[in-house]
Enzyme design. Sequence first.
Site, PDB file in Angstrom:
ATOM      1  N   GLU B  89      14.528  10.921 126.894  1.00 61.38           N
ATOM      2  CA  GLU B  89      14.240  11.853 127.294  1.00 61.38           C
ATOM      3  C   GLU B  89      12.608  12.218 128.118  1.00 61.38           C
ATOM      4  OE1 GLU B  89      14.085  12.642 122.616  1.00 61.38           O
ATOM      5  OE2 GLU B  89      11.813  13.886 123.268  1.00 61.38           O
ATOM      6  N   CYS B 121      17.194  11.987 121.080  1.00 60.86           N
ATOM      7  CA  CYS B 121      17.117  10.776 120.770  1.00 60.86           C
ATOM      8  C   CYS B 121      18.997   9.019 120.784  1.00 60.86           C
ATOM      9  CB  CYS B 121      16.095  10.019 119.903  1.00 60.86           C
ATOM     10  SG  CYS B 121      14.578  10.579 119.400  1.00 60.86           S
ATOM     11  N   HIS B 244      18.558   4.713 112.984  1.00 63.59           N
ATOM     12  CA  HIS B 244      17.679   5.222 113.682  1.00 63.59           C
ATOM     13  C   HIS B 244      16.020   4.757 113.383  1.00 63.59           C
ATOM     14  CE1 HIS B 244      14.989   8.050 117.169  1.00 63.59           C
ATOM     15  NE2 HIS B 244      15.784   9.023 115.585  1.00 63.59           N
TER      16      HIS B 244
END
Lengths: 140, 355
Positions: B89, B121, B244
Amino acid sequence: MNIPRNWRLQQQRYRLEGEVCEKCGARIFPARDICPECEAPAKTPLVFSGKGEVYSYTTVHTPPQGFEEFAPYILALIQLEEGPLITAQLTDVDADHVDIGMPVEMVTRKVQGGGAEGPIVYGYKFRPVLHATVHAAPHE
Amino acid sequence: MSDTTTILRPEHPVGIVGYGAYVPRYRLPAREVSRVWTGGYGGTPIKEKSVPGPDEDVVTMSIEAARNALARAALPDPALIRAVWVGSESHPYAVKPTSTIVAEAIGATPHTQAADWEFACKAGTEALQAAIGFIGSGMARYALAIGMDTAQARPGDALEYTAGAGGAAYLLGPAEESLAVFEGSFSYVTDTPDFWRRAYQHYPSHGGRFTGQPAYFKHITAAARGLMDALGTSPADYTYVVLHQPNAKFPKSAAKKLGFTPEQVKDGLLVNEIGNVYAGSSLIGLAAVLDEARPGDRLLLVSYGSGAGSDAFSLRVTEAIVERQGRAPLTREYVARRVEIDYATYVRFTGKLRK
């Protein structure tokens, strides 16, 4: 900013692509199509290993136009493993940690940021060798 | 089992042929952010985060990670790579692919696909998922999937403590050449407005506590459970789990909720030392685990991207891992290469302050 010029030099700047002289075996960087050693035509591309050592260096506090955002930066002469001596910036190192003879490796970094609207110019810089065992590992 | 809950598995088995991590050398301690914005009061979500140098961006960082992946794979010719896909991003250009620059630098051009992926993400694992399909269908022998970010955060925002820089590159290829083989993958996606950045804005906005339960935890656990149910595996079958990692707390507590032990989590948990590296977050955790893994180990990887979704992957490590681990810098070598900077240097390096 000269778009065609930077575009033409991409292979040289991104990957350290030079030439090898098929006649005398000299490795040439940057590419110049005539061997500086034996004057034979030399047009075979060769990607250099990117390994070398610091031959000499200085710190630039008053940069030329286009490099202001990175000042102060270290400019060095790098003796490449294959022979040629080239000029390049050092990165990821402080000036008081640089020594003549220090082993370095090529990385591709931003050389000119282009401001908010221009193209970004990427190219080779050198940094202290990060991973010694890669050096020793044979190429397969 | 109905078709809608069947795991994703390609026609031909696919695996990881080479992998490579990258983390810049600069670190901003969380206490520096706290010093400037809260007078040193309040807790900090991590110890410190990585910050890109002034000459680094997602292009340069992806190139180095890709070179590490290629060094591990010892591919005879980079022209064999038929896709270079970069998930991020923080692509340096709004219009002009990161991936063409990376492809050119590693020698994969011109007969290749190149594209930039976006999904907060999980843009990196989105590229990974697509690469499995690209190779598994027989369209390509090798494809490169990268998750890399130089994450942005508004000065003074809670995200400024954690928004870090780093990621990893994965060269995928046929299972028989791989150091780890994909056993299957599974995705879980809904429209969940937990975090976003509008066009022309420098910094993202978020829903505060809404980013937890209905966002991160729901998607991570649903994707992980869906995959394990379909494969017939349980947490005890895995040597490592990598989730994550937006902060130190979330992945630990999600892993616990799923039934994993702290021992299975710890090797892939880098957030305390490098921050949340967004699209690179779960993928660099996987790289750290692959640096340690032994043949026969099973790994579970689950990404999370705001907006929102999770991709879960089950991997089995092969004998090939042993000789390839040492061919490129280990993830922990990058983490250990550490130069601490203060808040003022951070705002200069990240372009928050210009001459």
